[in-house]
Design a protein around this motif. Structure first.
Motif: not given
Lengths: 304, 66
Positions: B46, A247, A243, A209, A1, B21, A13, B44, A10-11, B48-49, B36-37, B33-34
């Motif tokens: 996202i 989501d 959190n 985050k 993406m 994804r 979103h 890095i 992108a890093v 949606e990947e 972790y990176i 998902s909040e």
């Protein structure tokens, strides 16, 4: 993406506004947002000495470095205040990171310890069988020591690293407790009140985050362990639930944050403080009762 | 497809359907998902990947407080 602004990968979103950003655009946007918060809320005046409360974690390191970056242009001076609660296997490493960062930036700093100022390190206080909630004590002690350290450093303002998640959690907890005066008093900048150094929160509308991602992308050295006493904290349960809701419903945390902003506007003309402030009979600090919470908990922590 | 998850506390293989994804791993892990990176091959990425069978994802935890 790819980034929505260029073709780089992108890093980030930002799901609450459905924007994808590459490293450079994410860093640029985040820096802009921090500076807009500072400008919009008129955090500083030229000549201010600003004490940044630095633990060595991502939030405080980002706050310190961002304020240091703008300090020359804004005509402000940055100093640091670090608190050593006395938590073995946790705090020493983060204090090392804070000190290395202070030295790299050429920032004057002070380190205040619970051992000296409260009488015991937190680990010793927690040995008392009837004290189970470390955060209840630690929060009060740390807040006072930051205030004391800032005053001893001659600071006009205190900057803390509270991010959007911290703010949303606090607002939510205060709603549950019906503590509307506290919601009215909080926000990006606390009012100028006699006896207290005003506090500012440059990261208050940056999600946790994103603060973490920003610190990583900028290559900042940050402390990455969680406080061993935090596991049972009520706040952490609130955080985990928030959190999971975020989501499913992106923008939930901003919704909580904005609700408090709106409430503060409504309450601005209403005097909802029940008690006028008095001076603590023990230490002379502002308090609503005879003895302030710091002195009350300190006495209990040291009682044999 | 099989995805390898690498975290500070250890490694784990999870099964996801074709077309999954990166963000789909969190449902499997029971995490938000909040928190972790996500990194893939040191980049890095996202949520949606799209993922491929055999992908190895490193999760960097975002620590609160401090």
């Amino acid at each position: 993406m790819n980034c929505d602004k260029c073709q780089n990968p992108a890093v980030a979103h930002l799901r609450y506004s459905d924007i994808r950003l590459c490293k450079n655009h994410f860093i640029g946007l985040t820096t802009d947002r921090i500076r807009k918060t500072i400008n919009k809320n008129k955090f500083f005046e030229r000549g201010d000495r600003v004490a940044v409360a630095v633990s060595g974690g991502k939030d405080s390191i980002v706050t310190l470095r961002e304020l240091h970056d703008i300090s020359k242009k804004r005509g402000i001076e940055i100093v640091g205040v670090t608190i050593d609660e006395g938590i073995a296997d946790y705090r020493p490493e983060s204090i090392d990171i804070a000190e290395r960062t202070y030295k790299e930036l050429g920032v004057d700093y002070t380190i205040l310890t619970y051992k000296d100022r409260v009488g015991k390190p937190l680990d010793k206080i927690m040995e008392k069988p009837d004290i189970s909630r470390a955060c209840e004590y630690c929060g009060v002690f740390r807040r006072r020591l930051i205030e004391d350290g800032a005053r001893e450093m001659g600071a006009d303002k205190i900057a803390t690293g509270h991010n959007l998640d911290d703010e949303a959690q606090s607002i939510f907890m205060n709603y549950i407790r019906s503590d509307f005066p506290r919601i009215a008093r909080s926000g990006p900048k606390t009012a100028n009140k006699e006896g207290f150094i005003p506090r500012v929160k440059p990261l208050c509308n940056i999600p946790e985050k994103e603060v973490g991602l920003y610190a990583i992308l900028k290559g900042y050295e940050i402390h990455e362990d969680e406080c061993p006493n935090a596991a049972n904290a009520f706040r952490l349960n609130i955080r985990d639930h928030m959190n999971l809701i975020e989501d499913k419903y992106p923008g939930f945390k901003f919704g909580i944050y904005n609700s408090a902003e709106n409430l503060r506007n409504i309450l601005a003309d209403v005097n909802i403080e029940k008690n006028t402030l008095k001076k603590c009979e023990n230490c002379g600090q502002n308090t609503s009762g005879k003895i302030c919470k710091f002195c009350e908990l300190k006495a209990y922590a040291n009682k044999e | 497809m099989k995805i390898k998850i690498v975290r500070k506390e250890g490694e784990k293989i999870i099964e996801l359907p074709e077309g999954a994804r990166a963000s789909d791993i969190f449902g499997k892990l029971g995490e938000s998902s909040e928190t972790y990176i996500i990194k893939r091959a040191s980049d890095i990425i996202i949520g949606e990947e799209p993922l491929s069978d055999g992908d190895e994802l490193e999760l960097i935890k975002i620590i609160s407080g401090g």
